[in-house]
Scaffold this active site. Structure first.
Site, PDB file in Angstrom:
ATOM      1  CG  ASP A 140       0.085  -5.198   1.458  1.00 50.51           C
ATOM      2  OD1 ASP A 140      -0.672  -4.290   1.868  1.00 50.51           O
ATOM      3  OD2 ASP A 140       1.318  -5.177   1.654  1.00 50.51           O
TER       4      ASP A 140
ATOM      5  CD  GLN B  50      -3.141  -0.643   2.134  1.00 53.45           C
ATOM      6  OE1 GLN B  50      -3.229  -1.282   3.156  1.00 53.45           O
ATOM      7  NE2 GLN B  50      -3.940   0.360   1.856  1.00 53.45           N
ATOM      8  CG  HIS B  51       0.329   3.521   2.341  1.00 50.57           C
ATOM      9  ND1 HIS B  51      -0.994   3.869   2.401  1.00 50.57           N
ATOM     10  CD2 HIS B  51       0.565   2.711   3.411  1.00 50.57           C
ATOM     11  CE1 HIS B  51      -1.529   3.308   3.479  1.00 50.57           C
ATOM     12  NE2 HIS B  51      -0.617   2.601   4.095  1.00 50.57           N
TER      13      HIS B  51
END
Length: 495
Positions: free
Chosen positions: A243, A80-81
């Protein structure tokens, strides 16, 4: 057959799922390089993900003993991110800045202040911006690399980028988009006004991907890539997700009453909620799930990343490291570790560093140092579990995933530290399995519900069950209190 892909920090994993046979037929992985610097920089070149995908895909198909043309769909899970900023040709303007990058802490603090503090963030986004989210990375790029920033034509997350490479489509779904910092997690919409605060020169209609529902396909595999991979021309690519969201699907955590806890590079704790959650703590992220509903989540940044540093410091393999952990008593004879080698998100200490405390001439042993870092990484997850409040308190079971879940000693430690029964799915790389299940759901939704697919395909490993032992639970309560006192003394975190 369905392909599940998990593009993580350390590697890309690929699994081949046989829905009718209810099993994983083949799997493979390829490692990634992590570019690090002392200022908290954590970056990766996105082209390494593509090379890793190609290698892992080819090996997984061979291991499965199938022809590529038998594959009907692909699902992608991603760390992520991460910020993947592309130019008009679809090429990165800068390496991907990752979730564990803390170089942008000052930019995050400034954005939180401009949005009206924690209350303003909650009002606009349904969560509070954290260092590591995509928003501060974009603000950092604008300030430090203006020439690269000006060339941005698309702004994607890692799993979005892999979907773009597979299909040519720029799309996103709510689960992964929740962690950007410019997405309203309650209404499932981009917040263009917040985006304008971060990147006023960029047109969100142009640079942000089109939002799709989690059961919708991102597209089909591009014909030239399908030919290269030996796929048929109509292979569906599911929406995919972050994820954590696809790890929840891969553990069957799609209804209330369960907690998924990941002992990966980072640590995550999440529990499903049918409605948005406004938590008492700003550290609880009110993320959307990648199957509908919400997935309130906390993330700690130092789990196997911390234990691996200590293990490699002593030159131990995994088996010997596990023996050292088991050889030391609960509490490691007074040794406490604050394992913040990458800074920390929960508690919010982005500039923190690691500390070994309570060392004496008697207790400074390999066994105690190994055990202390594992205990302390787990205490960080208990700290996060407590922040989830009622969602965690009512949980009947913790489903444990990630590399650390393979350790019987660590599984028992989690059960004793949390006071909750722990069990592993047979497939502990749950994000890749969840991605494959989501792809099957996307392809077969007219006939198969996600509930039905999870019931058939998420198998628990009865041999991994760890029940909390009352004497150990009591002992760990005392050691956890010592850990909390260390947090208060060294970092001002309230007890």
């Amino acid at each position: 057959m369905y392909i599940g892909v998990d593009c993580g920090t350390q590697s890309t994993k690929v699994v081949v799922l046989d829905v009718e046979g209810e099993r994983i037929l083949g799997e493979a992985s390829r490692p990634h390089r992590l570019v690090e610097a002392d200022n908290g920089r954590r970056e990766q070149p996105p082209n390494e993900w593509l090379a890793a995908f190609r290698g892992a895909f080819a090996e997984a198909v061979v291991n499965a003993g199938i022809a590529s043309r038998e594959i009907r769909g692909i699902g992608v899970s991603g760390q992520q991110h991460g910020m993947v900023a592309l130019d008009i040709r679809g090429e990165p303007v800068y390496p991907a800045k990752l979730w564990c990058d803390t170089e942008t802490a000052a930019h995050n603090a400034a954005l939180v202040e401009r949005l009206g503090g924690e209350a303003g963030c909650l009002d606009k986004l349904g969560l509070v911006l954290q260092t590591g989210y995509t928003a501060s990375k974009l603000a950092w790029l604008r300030e430090t690399h203006p020439e690269a920033y000006r060339r941005i034509d698309s702004l994607l997350l890692p799993h979005d980028y892999l979907n773009f490479w597979l299909t040519g489509e720029r799309v996103a779904e709510a689960g992964d988009a929740s962690g950007t910092g410019y997405f309203d997690t309650r209404t499932r919409r981009w917040r263009q006004d917040v985006f304008a605060e971060i990147a006023p020169e960029l047109d969100p209609e142009r640079v942000l991907p089109r939002l799709i529902a989690s059961h919708e396909p991102a597209g089909t595999v591009r014909s030239t890539l399908a030919k290269e991979l030996g796929l048929s021309d109509d292979v569906l690519v599911a929406s995919g997700g972050g994820d954590n969201m696809l790890g929840a699907i891969g553990t069957g955590n799609i209804t209330p009453g369960l907690v998924t806890l990941s002992l990966g590079t980072s640590g995550t704790v999440c529990a499903y909620s049918p409605q948005p959650v406004r938590a008492e703590s700003a550290m609880v992220a009110n993320f959307c799930a990648s199957h509908g509903g919400w997935l309130p989540l906390i993330c700690t940044m130092n789990v196997t990343s911390a234990t691996t540093r200590v293990r490699e410091l002593f030159g131990l393999d995994l088996a010997t490291f596990g023996e050292r952990v088991a050889a030391a008593p609960i509490g490691a004879e007074g040794v406490t570790v604050l394992p913040f080698f990458n800074g920390e998100r929960v508690p919010a200490l982005p500039q923190a560093s690691g500390s070994f405390l309570g060392l004496t001439s008697l207790n400074t042993t390999q066994a105690n140092l190994c055990r202390a870092v594992v205990e302390s990484a787990t205490f960080g997850l208990r700290y996060g579990l407590e922040l989830l409040g009622e969602l965690a308190e009512g949980a009947s079971q913790i489903r444990l995933i990630g590399g650390g879940a393979k350790s019987p000693v660590w599984r028992q430690m989690v059960a004793d530290i949390t006071g909750t029964p722990v069990i592993c799915p047979r497939v502990t790389d749950a994000a890749a399995l969840g991605a494959a299940i989501q792809a099957a759901w996307c392809d077969r939704q007219a006939t198969d519900s996600l509930d039905a697919l999870c019931s058939r395909l998420v198998h628990l490993d009865a041999h991994s069950l760890a029940e909390p032992e009352p004497a150990s639970v009591e002992a760990y309560n005392g050691v956890y209190a010592r850990y909390r006192r260390a947090l208060a003394e060294h970092h001002g975190v309230p007890t």
